[in-house]
Enzyme design. Structure first.
Site, short mmCIF file in Angstrom:
data_model
loop_
_atom_site.label_atom_id
_atom_site.label_comp_id
_atom_site.label_asym_id
_atom_site.label_seq_id
_atom_site.Cartn_x
_atom_site.Cartn_y
_atom_site.Cartn_z
N LYS A 22 19.94 42.88 -24.26
CA LYS A 22 18.85 41.92 -24.08
C LYS A 22 17.59 42.38 -24.81
O LYS A 22 17.00 41.63 -25.58
CB LYS A 22 18.57 41.76 -22.59
CG LYS A 22 17.59 40.64 -22.28
CD LYS A 22 17.16 40.64 -20.82
CE LYS A 22 18.30 40.65 -19.86
NZ LYS A 22 18.71 39.40 -19.33
N ARG A 91 13.86 42.63 -15.82
CA ARG A 91 15.30 42.34 -15.85
C ARG A 91 16.08 43.52 -16.40
O ARG A 91 15.62 44.23 -17.27
CB ARG A 91 15.58 41.14 -16.77
CG ARG A 91 14.94 39.86 -16.35
CD ARG A 91 15.15 38.83 -17.46
NE ARG A 91 14.26 37.69 -17.29
CZ ARG A 91 14.61 36.56 -16.69
NH1 ARG A 91 15.83 36.40 -16.23
NH2 ARG A 91 13.75 35.57 -16.58
N GLY A 100 24.93 39.15 -14.29
CA GLY A 100 24.62 39.03 -12.87
C GLY A 100 24.97 40.25 -12.04
O GLY A 100 24.88 40.20 -10.82
N MET A 102 23.58 43.32 -12.13
CA MET A 102 22.46 44.18 -11.74
C MET A 102 21.29 43.29 -11.28
O MET A 102 21.43 42.09 -11.16
CB MET A 102 22.07 45.09 -12.89
CG MET A 102 23.12 46.15 -13.14
SD MET A 102 22.70 47.21 -14.51
CE MET A 102 23.00 46.17 -15.91
N ARG A 335 22.24 36.37 -27.57
CA ARG A 335 23.20 37.44 -27.85
C ARG A 335 24.40 36.80 -28.53
O ARG A 335 24.57 35.58 -28.47
CB ARG A 335 23.63 38.14 -26.57
CG ARG A 335 24.35 37.22 -25.65
CD ARG A 335 24.70 37.84 -24.34
NE ARG A 335 25.13 36.76 -23.47
CZ ARG A 335 25.20 36.82 -22.17
NH1 ARG A 335 24.85 37.90 -21.55
NH2 ARG A 335 25.60 35.80 -21.47
N HIS A 451 27.78 31.26 -13.21
CA HIS A 451 28.29 32.62 -13.02
C HIS A 451 29.82 32.64 -13.09
O HIS A 451 30.43 33.44 -13.78
CB HIS A 451 27.80 33.16 -11.67
CG HIS A 451 28.35 34.51 -11.32
ND1 HIS A 451 29.50 34.67 -10.58
CD2 HIS A 451 27.94 35.75 -11.65
CE1 HIS A 451 29.75 35.96 -10.45
NE2 HIS A 451 28.81 36.64 -11.09
N GLU A 763 59.10 64.32 -26.15
CA GLU A 763 58.60 63.77 -24.89
C GLU A 763 58.43 64.84 -23.82
O GLU A 763 58.23 64.52 -22.65
CB GLU A 763 59.48 62.61 -24.41
CG GLU A 763 60.96 62.90 -24.34
CD GLU A 763 61.79 61.68 -23.91
OE1 GLU A 763 61.23 60.70 -23.40
OE2 GLU A 763 63.01 61.73 -24.11
N SER A 782 60.38 60.76 -32.64
CA SER A 782 59.82 59.57 -32.00
C SER A 782 59.14 60.04 -30.72
O SER A 782 59.76 60.70 -29.88
CB SER A 782 60.94 58.58 -31.67
OG SER A 782 60.38 57.46 -31.03
N GLY A 784 57.94 60.06 -27.24
CA GLY A 784 58.19 59.36 -25.97
C GLY A 784 56.99 59.59 -25.08
O GLY A 784 56.99 60.48 -24.23
N CYS A 850 57.54 55.49 -29.34
CA CYS A 850 58.29 54.41 -28.69
C CYS A 850 57.97 54.31 -27.20
O CYS A 850 58.57 53.52 -26.49
CB CYS A 850 59.79 54.59 -28.90
SG CYS A 850 60.44 56.08 -28.15
N TYR A 870 55.16 54.78 -37.68
CA TYR A 870 55.39 53.48 -37.04
C TYR A 870 55.09 53.55 -35.54
O TYR A 870 55.02 54.62 -34.95
CB TYR A 870 56.84 52.99 -37.27
CG TYR A 870 57.91 53.79 -36.59
CD1 TYR A 870 58.24 53.56 -35.25
CD2 TYR A 870 58.61 54.79 -37.27
CE1 TYR A 870 59.23 54.29 -34.62
CE2 TYR A 870 59.60 55.53 -36.64
CZ TYR A 870 59.90 55.28 -35.31
OH TYR A 870 60.87 56.01 -34.69
C1 PEP Z 1 59.31 57.65 -23.18
O1 PEP Z 1 59.52 58.57 -22.39
O2 PEP Z 1 58.21 57.43 -23.68
C2 PEP Z 1 60.39 56.75 -23.55
C3 PEP Z 1 60.23 55.82 -24.45
O3 PEP Z 1 61.56 56.90 -22.86
P1 PEP Z 1 61.83 56.27 -21.42
O4 PEP Z 1 60.66 55.43 -21.07
O5 PEP Z 1 63.08 55.51 -21.56
O6 PEP Z 1 61.95 57.51 -20.61
MG MG Z 2 61.54 59.15 -22.00
#
Ligand code: PEP
Ligand code: MG
Length: 899
Positions: A22, A91, A100, A102, A335, A451, A763, A782, A784, A850, A870
């Site tokens: 503001k 204000r 609204g 505060m 704003r 509101h 993981e 990958s 986890g 993943c 990815y």
């Molecule tokens: C994970 O642990 O992130 C994973 C993708 O495997 P899950 O969720 O199947 O254990």
């Molecule tokens: Mg897992």
């Protein structure tokens, strides 16, 4: 010396951290030469100091005095002087808008003398005493902590004595009495008198606004909106202008475009002879802004010119609050306005097309959560449902729930798992918990800027407001229409895009945006077609910008096909355990219960063709794209019947005098044998493959034979085999040997040379810490992040969110669940380490993610910066991930790093 106070003329729009949204925008409008009542802003730094030490900075009083003096000089009047007093509004205004949540104190400067001066200068005694009673009430409540109900009760009593229905009917003498009553109540409840010294009023009001940063509702709002708790609020102090001085005065709210659809035009509400608060609270129904053209064409034209100037200056939708005091227009706030997701895509697309903003900026102005909202279903309008009422469509979407009539009931029922619609005459900030709990909000009063509307839009909640044809009786817990009474608990459906309320649960249909992904064809319909075009245009831009590939987590051919339609470039996680459930479960049971190698092999042999067919279909749906197939992960007892269920069955048979079922008996023994205290830390993942003979071989054979079949069918299968829950390099080495042995065996027998990368999930913290060694035998990693978060924090992922995360959020241990948004400080460091050491030992190692975080916008920005190749997420999140991956790439190439 630190400046804690800035005149409007000293700030600008880029100073929102210090001056709040503001204060910064008031400064900007002042610089642009727009008619802004003069004032100054006390910084959020002063507030932070007050909140942490309990005292305002020592310098603050002096700086406020200096700025007040210059304000008085520029206005030619002294604060609270006896004749024609200068009055001020105080204000809150934080970095992020918190509508609204505060406090505000208006009419600072009035006292027993100044009220007489105001009466004379305004030529209106009643107005002066009404302003004074509002100040005493607001100050008593906000600053002196007297319960608001004390004042409300006194007002109600007086109205009863005078036999009037609303306070606008009280005359001057009655208002004078009311002020005296209020002052007595303050003395009684606060133990001190209402301060007559205007400077003291100002100082205490500023501190009270600081303190309101920590009000319960403000904290709750911040938690929901993920606004950090330590920012504090700035406070703007501004000369009062009055919209309630007669028919040539009024207040309103204006948008430079429709905040619901993004369409250009003049949108807003105007309330003649009223203060701004009356418009926002929705206590009186406003007229459309266009009406002002008839009422006061001069002010209307000036307002339109200012709106055009602001939109081209900010290059975005602006929302504006203004007041007209006796024919003179004043700009009180602007704003960059909140908007629906549909409007966000529409406005970004339009402005980029008009070359007002760059295509990069357009991408910056939309986000994944908004896109996800556009993919939600809406009502099937072809279904015949009884229309109960129509109101103002204030926040789009479709919601079904039981009508409830107060915030507490909404919270209670929703905690029990019931979907509810909060129905109120109008909402106040105290309704926030109920609004969060409800699927939709329905009010009988207030416009698009009430509101209810503003807060619901900000939350992406469905809202219909200003539904004048219903009468809400909160005490009786019902609302009535011309022909019906709807009691608490009755299911209703609320269409926030059309403004319609139906009885019962109206069936839902998918959104146009969703349909465009499913069919690849935009659906006709004016706004709808436009939003589809806007979404796809910005997605194409994100695709052209992003570095991260987007894959999907999918384990059926249907999901794989959908993922492709949504733009996935492969499957990042195919969980094979889902293929062992349903009518195949007995086969797994047989394998688990096998007494001899031959029995086990027979069970595995029976599973093989089924698995093979699954893989053929999935590889076909993802032809030409990588498909990462994970070897079996969960503990085997998950495939056996529940222990209690088996025990009950056995007890029932015994009670009936029957012999135990031998199969059940054996199952129970197996379940008891395999029972683990912490199954998530037990015999699962790679450990299964190493101790259950033949399991890995069967799965790999199924993949390899599926690949052979696909190649023979002229397909282009690109399988990858992934080993779960590896903690030591040696585990992967052993499994890899087995994979390669079976792979070579099957493919060479078929006369086909096709390779299959073998990688591992990272993981477990130990995997991240020894990633360099693990990478020597891994073609890809990958991440986890579900298990990695679970094991890094030591949080059982299936239990803790429901058990104690809300306490952790309350105590600010984290702002979001680490299972939703990656914990950068802890899990994030392990990821960075794994990426760096993995690639050091194996240059060019492909790394993806993943876990669920692969579809979370904030985490995607982190994965981009961590150098991943990815992200993989559920098929429905793929468009969101594409958009955010594009935004992440753009942000890291153009701008400052996000937090
Ligand atoms: C994970 O642990 O992130 C994973 C993708 O495997 P899950 O969720 O199947 O254990
Ligand atoms: Mg897992």
């Amino acid at each position: 010396m630190t400046s804690y106070v800035y005149d409007f003329a000293e700030g600008n729009k880029d100073m929102a951290d210090l001056l709040g949204g503001k204060g910064a925008n008031l400064a900007e409008m002042t610089r642009l030469g727009l008619p802004v009542p003069a004032g100054f802003t006390v910084t959020s730094a002063a507030c932070r100091q007050y909140l942490t030490t309990g005292r305002a900075p020592a310098e603050l009083d002096r700086q406020i005095r200096l700025h007040l003096t210059s304000l008085e000089r520029s206005c030619g009047r002294l604060l609270g002087q006896a004749a024609d007093p200068l009055l001020l509004s105080v204000r809150s205004g934080a970095r992020h808008s918190m509508p609204g949540m505060m406090e505000t104190v208006l009419d600072i400067g009035l006292n027993d003398y100044a009220v007489l001066g105001l009466a004379r200068s305004a030529g209106n005694e009643r107005f002066a005493w009404d302003s004074y009673r509002r100040l005493v009430q607001m100050f008593g409540n906000t600053v002196m902590q007297v319960d608001g109900a004390v004042f409300e009760d006194a007002l109600t009593r007086l109205k009863e004595q005078c036999q009037v229905a609303d306070d606008t009917r009280l005359d001057t003498a009655e208002l004078i009495r009311l002020v005296e009553t209020y002052k007595d109540l303050i003395r009684e409840h606060a133990g001190e008198a209402f301060p007559q010294d205007p400077a003291e009023q100002l100082r205490r009001a500023i501190l009270a606004v600081f303190a309101s940063w920590n009000a319960d509702r403000a904290r709750l709002y911040r938690r929901r909106e993920h606004i950090p708790d330590d920012l504090g609020t700035a406070v703007t102090v501004q000369r009062m202008v009055f919209g309630n001085l007669g028919p040539d005065s009024g207040s309103g709210v204006a948008f430079t475009r429709d905040p619901a659809t993004g369409r250009p035009g003049v949108y807003g509400d105007y309330l003649p002879n009223a203060q701004g608060e009356d418009v926002v609270s929705g206590t009186r129904n406003a007229v459309p802004l266009q009406e002002l053209q008839r009422l006061d064409p001069h002010s209307y034209n000036r307002l339109l010119a200012h709106m055009r100037q602001l939109e081209s200056h900010y290059r975005d939708l602006c929302d504006i609050e203004f007041t007209i005091e006796r024919g003179v227009l004043w700009m009180l706030q602007t704003r960059v306005g909140k908007r629906t997701s549909q409007a966000a895509f529409a406005i970004a697309g339009q402005l980029a097309q008009e070359a007002v903003i760059s295509t990069e900026e357009a991408l910056e102005r939309v986000d994944g959560e908004g896109l996800a909202r556009l993919m939600f279903p809406r009502f099937d309008t072809s279904a015949t449902s009884e229309v109960l009422a129509r109101g103002t469509p204030a926040s789009p979407g479709a919601a079904v729930g039981a009508a409830v009539f107060d915030s507490a009931e909404a919270v209670r029922r929703s905690a029990d798992g019931e979907k509810v619609v909060l129905v109120r005459q109008e909402t106040t900030p105290d309704d926030l918990p109920g609004m969060i709990a409800a699927e939709a909000v329905l009010t009988s009063r207030g416009g698009k800027t009430s509101h209810a509307a503003v807060v619901a839009r900000g939350m992406g909640k469905v809202c219909v407001c200003g539904t004048g044809s219903i009468t809400v009786n909160e005490a009786e817990r019902a609302f009535s229409t011309a022909g019906a009474t709807i009691r608490e608990g009755t299911v209703i459906s609320v269409d926030g895009s059309e403004g319609t309320v139906y009885r019962g649960a109206v069936p839902l249909v998918e959104s146009e945006v969703m349909r465009s992904f499913e069919t690849g064809r935009p659906h006709p319909g004016k706004d709808a077609a436009q939003v589809v075009t806007d979404v796809h245009r910005l997605l194409a831009q994100a695709d052209a910008t992003r570095r991260l590939e987007v894959r999907a987590n999918a384990d059926t051919p249907q999901d794989a096909a959908r993922a492709r339609r949504f733009g996935a470039q492969g499957i990042g996680l195919c969980r094979t355990e889902h293929m062992f459930l349903g009518d195949r479960r007995p086969l797994i049971e047989t394998m688990i219960l096998a007494h001899t190698d031959a029995e086990r092999e027979a069970a595995l042999a029976a599973l093989l063709p089924l698995q093979r067919q699954d893989f053929i279909e999935i590889l076909q749906a993802m032809d030409g794209f990588p498909v990462t197939i994970r070897l079996l992960d969960p503990p085997l007892h998950e495939f056996l019947p529940d222990r209690t269920e088996l025990a009950v069955r056995a007890a029932q048979r015994e009670a009936r005098g029957q012999d135990t079922d031998p199969h059940d008996h054996e199952l129970l023994r197996a379940v008891n044998r395999m029972r683990e205290t912490n199954p998530m830390l037990g015999l699962r993942g790679v450990r299964l493959g190493l101790v259950v003979p033949g399991l890995v071989a069967m799965q790999v054979r199924a993949v390899a034979e599926a690949v052979v079949a696909r190649i023979r069918a002229d397909g282009d299968p690109q399988p990858e085999i992934m080993v779960p829950l590896v903690g030591a390099a040696q585990e992967l080495t052993l499994v890899r040997e087995e994979v390669e042995r079976v792979w070579t065996h099957v493919t060479s027998a078929a006369g086909i040379t096709v390779t299959c990368p073998v990688g591992t999930m990272i993981e477990l913290p130990r995997a991240a810490l020894t990633a360099g060694r693990i990478a020597r035998n891994a073609d890809f990693f990958s991440l986890g992040t579900n298990d990695l978060t679970q094991t890094t924090w030591g949080f059982s992922r299936d239990d803790v969110e429901a058990e104690f995360f809300s306490a952790y959020l309350d105590k600010n241990i984290f702002e979001r669940s680490p299972f939703e948004t990656i914990d950068r400080e802890g899990v994030g460091r392990l990821i960075e380490l794994a990426v760096a050491e993995g690639r050091e030992s194996r240059p060019g190692l492909t790394v993806g993610v993943c876990g669920e975080h692969g579809g979370d916008p904030d985490s995607i920005h982190f994965f981009h910066r961590a150098g991943l190749d990815y992200i993989s997420c559920s098929p429905f999140r793929v468009p969101v991930a594409r958009l955010e991956a594009g935004r992440a790439a753009q942000r890291s190439s153009t701008g400052p790093q996000d937090g």
